[in-house]
Write a protein that holds these residues in place. Structure first.
Motif, PDB file in Angstrom:
ATOM      1  N   HIS A 157       0.497  16.992  -2.968  1.00 10.68           N
ATOM      2  CA  HIS A 157      -0.241  17.095  -1.712  1.00 10.68           C
ATOM      3  C   HIS A 157      -0.426  18.563  -1.350  1.00 10.68           C
TER       4      HIS A 157
ATOM      5  N   TYR B 148       4.030   9.435   4.508  1.00  7.84           N
ATOM      6  CA  TYR B 148       3.720   9.602   3.087  1.00  7.84           C
ATOM      7  C   TYR B 148       4.945  10.049   2.302  1.00  7.84           C
TER       8      TYR B 148
ATOM      9  N   TYR C 275      -4.195  14.591  -0.849  1.00  9.28           N
ATOM     10  CA  TYR C 275      -3.085  13.829  -1.410  1.00  9.28           C
ATOM     11  C   TYR C 275      -3.541  13.159  -2.708  1.00  9.28           C
TER      12      TYR C 275
ATOM     13  N   HIS D 234       1.105   6.567   0.622  1.00  7.88           N
ATOM     14  CA  HIS D 234       0.814   6.990   1.988  1.00  7.88           C
ATOM     15  C   HIS D 234       0.209   5.822   2.758  1.00  7.88           C
TER      16      HIS D 234
ATOM     17  N   THR E 221       2.648   1.640  -3.458  1.00  7.00           N
ATOM     18  CA  THR E 221       1.785   1.931  -4.609  1.00  7.00           C
ATOM     19  C   THR E 221       0.988   3.221  -4.432  1.00  7.00           C
ATOM     20  N   ARG E 222       0.427   3.436  -3.236  1.00 14.78           N
ATOM     21  CA  ARG E 222      -0.381   4.631  -3.013  1.00 14.78           C
ATOM     22  C   ARG E 222       0.450   5.816  -2.533  1.00 14.78           C
TER      23      ARG E 222
ATOM     24  N   PRO F 231      -2.882   9.882  -4.509  1.00 16.61           N
ATOM     25  CA  PRO F 231      -2.243   8.574  -4.417  1.00 16.61           C
ATOM     26  C   PRO F 231      -1.614   8.151  -5.745  1.00 16.61           C
ATOM     27  N   GLY F 232      -0.421   7.592  -5.643  1.00 17.94           N
ATOM     28  CA  GLY F 232       0.274   7.088  -6.821  1.00 17.94           C
ATOM     29  C   GLY F 232       1.089   8.107  -7.564  1.00 17.94           C
ATOM     30  N   SER F 233       0.893   9.392  -7.281  1.00 18.46           N
ATOM     31  CA  SER F 233       1.624  10.407  -8.041  1.00 18.46           C
ATOM     32  C   SER F 233       3.102  10.450  -7.677  1.00 18.46           C
TER      33      SER F 233
ATOM     34  N   GLU G  78       0.827  -1.200   0.000  1.00 14.33           N
ATOM     35  CA  GLU G  78       0.000   0.000   0.000  1.00 14.33           C
ATOM     36  C   GLU G  78       0.867   1.257   0.000  1.00 14.33           C
ATOM     37  N   TYR G  79       1.913   1.244   0.826  1.00 18.53           N
ATOM     38  CA  TYR G  79       2.779   2.415   0.893  1.00 18.53           C
ATOM     39  C   TYR G  79       3.515   2.634  -0.429  1.00 18.53           C
TER      40      TYR G  79
END
Length: 268
Positions: free
Chosen positions: A220, A214, A152, A10, A7-8, A154-156, A4-5
């Motif tokens: 963000h 993150y 935020y 955070h 790929t996303r 995610p993924g950016s 999760e950390y």
């Protein structure tokens, strides 16, 4: 959680700060919040680093936070050995402004530190060298009161290029000071729509005692509201080997700024 950390970009450790420590931290954070406004004005949004104010606030609860076994264990299991989550010489406290809403503008840390006109190929190369290195660019928000200020994308963090609609807005004066012809409620709505307009943006909800880590190379921002009390520990997760990487990136920034200043001087 590691997936999760990665790929996303955070991850939130929910309720990891125990109630007894949370109460101790709140008592000192309330003092620090008042001190921030006293020293830097009613619209200030942070006091940092905390170790400079040991004569005004009791730093022991923050030292206890740094040594909190559950947090040290969680960070080690997530990232491996050599990482630390708490540093009193860096740690700040994010607080709410008192007079009117405030928006820090959409940005990527690292990228935002170099003016657009100075983002040369050399700067891009230097940043690309550290972009995916987990030893740097990990940031922390640990909420002592419920906090929904952070937005935020995610993924950016996985890409150093921007997609259509992604644009830095930290230099937009409307973010820091609402236009004189609108009310504070209208300013709040304007800032909210600015958050929602970023493609893929999500609002991060932290409850008291939640710890968010993150990748701050992702897009963000923060929307701060005077009527929502905020006291959120702001820090980094660093690695023992990350110092040289950070210094090389800072040197590239300095060189880029110097080159831009020289070009402006020549143009005169």
């Amino acid at each position: 959680m590691l997936d999760e950390y990665l790929t996303r970009g955070h991850l939130v450790f929910r309720g990891i700060v125990p109630p007894s420590l949370l109460a101790d931290l709140r008592r000192q954070a309330d003092i620090a919040r008042d001190l921030a406004h006293e020293l830097n004005g009613p619209q200030t949004q942070r006091i940092q680093p905390l170790d400079q104010y040991g004569d005004k606030i009791d730093l022991q609860p923050f030292r206890d936070y740094v040594e909190l076994p559950a947090l040290k264990d969680a960070v080690a299991k997530l990232l491996g050995p050599g990482y630390t989550h708490g540093h009193l010489h860096i740690m700040g406290l994010l607080v709410q402004p008192l007079d009117h809403p405030w928006h820090c503008g959409w940005h990527r840390d690292g990228v935002a530190e170099v003016p657009l006109a100075a983002r040369s190929d050399a700067v891009r190369t230097a940043l690309d060298e550290v972009w995916h290195d987990l030893r740097v660019f990990n940031q922390v928000n640990c909420a002592l009161y419920a906090d929904a200020c952070t937005w935020y994308v995610p993924g950016s963090h996985l890409r150093s290029f921007d997609l259509p609609g992604e644009q830095q807005s930290t230099d937009d004066p409307r973010m820091r000071e609402p236009a004189p012809d609108i009310t504070h409620v209208e300013a709040e709505r304007f800032y909210l729509e600015h958050c929602r307009a970023m493609p893929g943006a999500v609002q991060i909800y932290l409850n008291a005692g939640d710890f968010m880590i993150y990748r701050n190379l992702a897009w963000h921002t923060g929307l701060y509201l005077p009527y929502q009390p905020r006291a959120t520990i702001h820090d980094i997760v660093s690695h023992a080997d990350g110092g040289p990487l950070t210094e090389r990136w800072r040197y590239a920034q300095q060189q880029a700024r110097a080159a831009l200043a020289a070009s402006k001087e020549t143009a005169r």
